[in-house]
Write a protein that holds these residues in place. Sequence first.
Motif, PDB file in Angstrom:
ATOM      1  N   CYS A   1       8.959  -0.908  12.480  1.00 14.88           N
ATOM      2  CA  CYS A   1       7.586  -0.512  12.724  1.00 14.88           C
ATOM      3  C   CYS A   1       6.711  -1.713  12.439  1.00 14.88           C
ATOM      4  O   CYS A   1       6.929  -2.429  11.452  1.00 14.88           O
ATOM      5  CB  CYS A   1       7.190   0.644  11.815  1.00 14.88           C
TER       6      CYS A   1
ATOM      7  N   SER B   1      -0.731   0.523  15.073  1.00 16.99           N
ATOM      8  CA  SER B   1       0.693   0.408  14.782  1.00 16.99           C
ATOM      9  C   SER B   1       1.503   0.687  16.034  1.00 16.99           C
ATOM     10  O   SER B   1       1.017   1.313  16.985  1.00 16.99           O
ATOM     11  CB  SER B   1       1.102   1.372  13.668  1.00 16.99           C
TER      12      SER B   1
ATOM     13  N   ASP C   1       5.855   1.452  17.212  1.00 16.48           N
ATOM     14  CA  ASP C   1       7.265   1.523  16.837  1.00 16.48           C
ATOM     15  C   ASP C   1       8.117   1.013  17.996  1.00 16.48           C
ATOM     16  O   ASP C   1       7.579   0.613  19.043  1.00 16.48           O
ATOM     17  CB  ASP C   1       7.665   2.938  16.408  1.00 16.48           C
TER      18      ASP C   1
ATOM     19  N   ASP D   1       7.771  -2.999   8.785  1.00 14.94           N
ATOM     20  CA  ASP D   1       8.673  -2.139   8.021  1.00 14.94           C
ATOM     21  C   ASP D   1       9.962  -2.101   8.834  1.00 14.94           C
ATOM     22  O   ASP D   1       9.953  -1.607   9.959  1.00 14.94           O
ATOM     23  CB  ASP D   1       8.066  -0.748   7.869  1.00 14.94           C
TER      24      ASP D   1
ATOM     25  N   LYS E   1      12.814  -0.543   8.282  1.00 18.65           N
ATOM     26  CA  LYS E   1      13.736   0.560   8.025  1.00 18.65           C
ATOM     27  C   LYS E   1      13.306   1.865   8.672  1.00 18.65           C
ATOM     28  O   LYS E   1      14.128   2.765   8.835  1.00 18.65           O
ATOM     29  CB  LYS E   1      13.885   0.765   6.519  1.00 18.65           C
ATOM     30  N   SER E   2      12.045   1.994   9.041  1.00 24.42           N
ATOM     31  CA  SER E   2      11.537   3.276   9.512  1.00 24.42           C
ATOM     32  C   SER E   2      11.463   3.338  11.025  1.00 24.42           C
ATOM     33  O   SER E   2      11.499   2.316  11.718  1.00 24.42           O
ATOM     34  CB  SER E   2      10.147   3.529   8.931  1.00 24.42           C
TER      35      SER E   2
ATOM     36  N   TYR F   1      -0.785   1.551   4.492  1.00 24.88           N
ATOM     37  CA  TYR F   1      -0.303   0.223   4.100  1.00 24.88           C
ATOM     38  C   TYR F   1       0.923   0.301   3.201  1.00 24.88           C
ATOM     39  O   TYR F   1       1.736  -0.628   3.170  1.00 24.88           O
ATOM     40  CB  TYR F   1      -1.413  -0.571   3.420  1.00 24.88           C
TER      41      TYR F   1
ATOM     42  N   GLN G   1       3.564   1.824   3.544  1.00 23.24           N
ATOM     43  CA  GLN G   1       4.834   1.890   4.278  1.00 23.24           C
ATOM     44  C   GLN G   1       5.425   0.504   4.489  1.00 23.24           C
ATOM     45  O   GLN G   1       6.635   0.340   4.607  1.00 23.24           O
ATOM     46  CB  GLN G   1       4.619   2.557   5.634  1.00 23.24           C
ATOM     47  N   TYR G   2       4.603  -0.518   4.528  1.00 25.57           N
ATOM     48  CA  TYR G   2       5.027  -1.827   5.020  1.00 25.57           C
ATOM     49  C   TYR G   2       5.331  -2.773   3.868  1.00 25.57           C
ATOM     50  O   TYR G   2       4.572  -2.867   2.901  1.00 25.57           O
ATOM     51  CB  TYR G   2       3.952  -2.403   5.937  1.00 25.57           C
ATOM     52  N   ASN G   3       6.457  -3.482   3.996  1.00 25.57           N
ATOM     53  CA  ASN G   3       6.861  -4.358   2.903  1.00 25.57           C
ATOM     54  C   ASN G   3       6.897  -5.831   3.282  1.00 25.57           C
ATOM     55  O   ASN G   3       7.211  -6.677   2.430  1.00 25.57           O
ATOM     56  CB  ASN G   3       8.228  -3.913   2.335  1.00 25.57           C
ATOM     57  N   TYR G   4       6.579  -6.153   4.523  1.00 24.06           N
ATOM     58  CA  TYR G   4       6.459  -7.554   4.918  1.00 24.06           C
ATOM     59  C   TYR G   4       5.050  -7.768   5.485  1.00 24.06           C
ATOM     60  O   TYR G   4       4.596  -6.996   6.332  1.00 24.06           O
ATOM     61  CB  TYR G   4       7.504  -7.940   5.969  1.00 24.06           C
ATOM     62  N   TRP G   5       4.403  -8.852   5.023  1.00 25.93           N
ATOM     63  CA  TRP G   5       3.014  -9.099   5.385  1.00 25.93           C
ATOM     64  C   TRP G   5       2.825 -10.566   5.738  1.00 25.93           C
ATOM     65  O   TRP G   5       3.450 -11.449   5.146  1.00 25.93           O
ATOM     66  CB  TRP G   5       2.083  -8.741   4.224  1.00 25.93           C
TER      67      TRP G   5
END
Length: 126
Positions: free
Chosen positions: A35, A52, A54, A100, A102-103, A110, A112-116
Amino acid sequence: QVRLVESGGGSVQAGGSLRLSCVASGYAYNSRSACLAWFRQAPGKEREGVASIDMTGITRYRDSVKGRFTISIDNAVNTLFLQMNSLKPEDTAMYYCAADLKSDYASLFYGQYNYWGQGTQVTVSA
């Protein structure tokens, strides 16, 4: 190591357009589970989701940008875009892309997201 790098920000007058880009390294945008999103943060305000997408192509937008902004992906060059038209002074903010990996559901939250990315500044004058 996933890395996101934004570009394309700048200063425009109200009614103008900008196109933001976000190039990914260490990850392919066309992977099955991913995502991607654009967020923005103005001084003194919370970070808010703008758009966003997907991997099935489903897009979501915050109400204030619907009809003006378009999120898209060019898998050939591993780049996420945000086309911004009819810009308004209230669109002024630092814009960030996020991922993100994995999803399957791309929210505008915000957390949900682990890379920025590092952000790119957009300034719209009246």
